[in-house]
Design a protein around this motif. Structure first.
Motif: not given
Length: 568
Positions: A238, A241-242, A246, A248, A256, A284, A288, A343
């Protein structure tokens, strides 16, 4: 596999423990009964297209093309990466059949109505699959993710079948299915899709599947090891891969949400088994969820940035706001502008207009397996209606040319230069980032939201594309300024891809003005927009006609282009 006596004892112990169904498996009763009745009549839907549930052809025949996949080949000898060359069609459709999500309505309908024909139909499909797809042979054993997701679907169905007494075939079926689940769990455990870099949702699905099996059948000797390892590794993944926002880390809003579903699956399974999870897991997952809600907005629509293979566990509520919970962080209001700086995803919003823009890394630790050439591309919605959209994915391995076309620069609402790509398309499984995209300015106030970003793609030229977006929140108007720089003479084009619901009659082009339901575009004097025909992929593998606006122009060295969209 355990001997028959052990399987029977395992089934008896399992039934005595009263396994609980996931709460979401009993929602939407009218819809699921309609789906279950359609299956009894011999049809279901795979990616929105009708699929005949004829046995035994169902398991090895492509639902669309009718092409057959061999069933007797060991999974290590399959080549699915070049099926166009090898004469085989897209395996993703067949995998969707093998995941058994389409059959879950039968078990849910049995739980709700007690009509044995529903349960008997599910049992018939499961037994036929087992008979024709032995462990490690055929296309349904090609990777651990497919095995894990099928096991999760079976576990959900069996809990529903056992939750209501009266199914005459329940005990024999359980003995067979528990043995099959053990084989599935052992396969996943020994074929985890770990790599030193670029790990994806596949690895998450492997781990989530193992965790669910360990709780669903704790009588398995390996259950304790599966549970401890999968939970420990999931917590670590987590973080890996985050990203810091927050989001993905596969540069895809659809993936995501799929990762969020996997984490929610773990939470729901733990709750059903009365096994508390570490607080960090819930925190976590909630991060997401808040990002998912913020990106989907009040309309609860996926902007479909990056790849979308239509994969879902159907675990999340339809209302994105219901997926959030308190994380101790400021909430991301789906009605407000949002900046996810790590992101590279930004959303400019007023009460009636929203604009998503992509300006970040390609994800997957640089591999970019689910990224598109979408830097500075926009997605527009007016009064909840999609206006400018992403075109979708259409396919992966079956047709590399189509795969590249749908992730190309010209299939996104951004600027294209001399027919070049923002980042070169060299491998359908990867997209190395050559753009160095970044946000230069982000300001949000009560009156307006301002975004400015740039990228430096289009090799071999040393080009720069900058885009400034200013959303007037009071007038619900988006003002855009594109700037393209490259030494020498060039030809460029601005693309704005319209939602496929717009017909040619609905889009009126008048000189530098375009009117359509929901609003109007205005371009600077001297540029004449063209209405062109393109393709749109609403679901994986699907393709429908659509329209796009294209503005072509020539320039030398540097050119600016102003345009705007007004709601109304």
């Amino acid at each position: 596999l355990p001997p028959e006596a052990d399987a029977a004892r395992c089934a008896a112990d399992w039934l005595a423990a009263s396994p609980s169904a996931l709460s979401s498996d009993l929602e939407d009763a009218p819809s699921l009964l309609a789906e279950a009745d359609a299956i009894l009549r011999g049809t279901t839907a795979i990616f929105g297209e009708p699929c005949a549930v004829d046995l035994p052809a169902l398991w090895h025949r492509d639902p669309r093309t009718g092409a057959e996949w061999p069933s007797e080949i060991h999974f290590t000898r399959f080549n699915v990466f070049h099926p166009a060359r090898d004469g085989v069609t897209d395996i993703r459709r067949l995998w969707e059949v093998g995941r058994f999500g389409w059959a879950l309505p039968l078990a849910r309908a049995w739980r709700l109505t007690g009509r044995e024909e529903y349960a008997a139909a599910w049992a018939r499909f499961a037994r036929d699959f087992l008979a024709r797809n032995p462990p490690e042979f055929g296309p349904h054993w090609l990777n651990a993710m497919e095995v894990a997701l099928r096991a999760v679907s079976w576990a959900r169905a069996l809990a529903l079948l056992a939750a209501r007494p009266g199914f005459s075939d329940c005990a024999p079926l359980l003995r067979e299915m528990l043995s099959a689940l053990l084989a599935h769990g052992r396969f996943v455990r020994t074929h985890l899709e770990w790599t030193p870099y670029g790990r994806t949702n596949h690895y998450l699905a492997d781990l989530a599947g193992l965790f669910v099996l360990s709780l669903f059948v704790p009588q398995f000797r390996e259950a304790d090891e599966w549970r401890a390892r999968s939970l420990r590794t999931l917590l670590a993944e987590m973080e890996i891969q985050t990203d810091a926002d927050g989001f993905h880390a596969e540069a895809s809003t659809a993936y995501h949400r799929f990762a969020l579903e996997l984490y929610r699956l773990v939470e729901k399974a733990a709750t059903a088994a009365r096994r508390p999870l570490p607080a960090a897991f819930g925190e976590r997952t909630a991060r997401l969820a808040r990002v998912d809600a913020a990106l989907r907005g009040a309309e609860d629509l996926d902007p479909r940035i990056g790849d979308d293979d239509s994969g879902t566990l159907n675990l999340l509520p339809r209302d994105a706001k219901a997926t959030t919970r308190n994380t101790g962080e400021p909430p991301l209001d789906p009605r407000e502008s949002v900046a996810l700086k790590a992101s590279g995803l930004y959303v400019l919003r007023s009460a009636r207009l929203s604009c998503h823009v992509a300006c970040g890394p390609n994800g997957q630790q640089g591999v970019g397996g689910h990224a598109h050439n979408d830097k500075l591309a926009v997605v527009l919605r007016a009064d909840g209606r999609p206006i400018v959209v992403e075109r979708g994915t259409c396919g992966y391995s079956a047709d590399p040319a189509t795969r590249d076309r749908f992730r190309s620069t010209a299939m996104h609402s951004t600027l294209a230069l001399d027919g070049l790509e923002q980042s070169r398309l060299r491998d359908w499984r990867k997209l190395a980032d050559e753009t160095r995209a970044r946000c230069l300015t982000w300001k949000d106030s009560e009156a307006e939201t301002l975004f400015a970003g740039e990228h430096r793609g289009f090799r071999p030229f040393r080009a720069r594309h900058g885009r400034t977006l200013r959303l007037d929140k009071r007038r619900h108007r988006l003002l855009a300024m594109d700037e393209i720089e490259a030494a020498g003479d060039h030809r460029a084009a601005l693309f704005l891809h319209l939602d496929p619901s717009f017909s040619p009659q609905a889009v009126v082009v008048r000189e530098n003005r375009v009117e359509l339901p929901g609003g109007r575009f205005l371009f600077e004097e001297g540029l004449a927009p063209e209405l062109i025909e393109v393709s749109h992929s609403p679901v994986y593998g699907g393709r429908v006609p659509a329209l796009a606006l294209r503005l072509r122009f020539a320039f030398q060295g540097r050119r600016r282009l102003a345009w705007e969209f007004q709601v109304g």
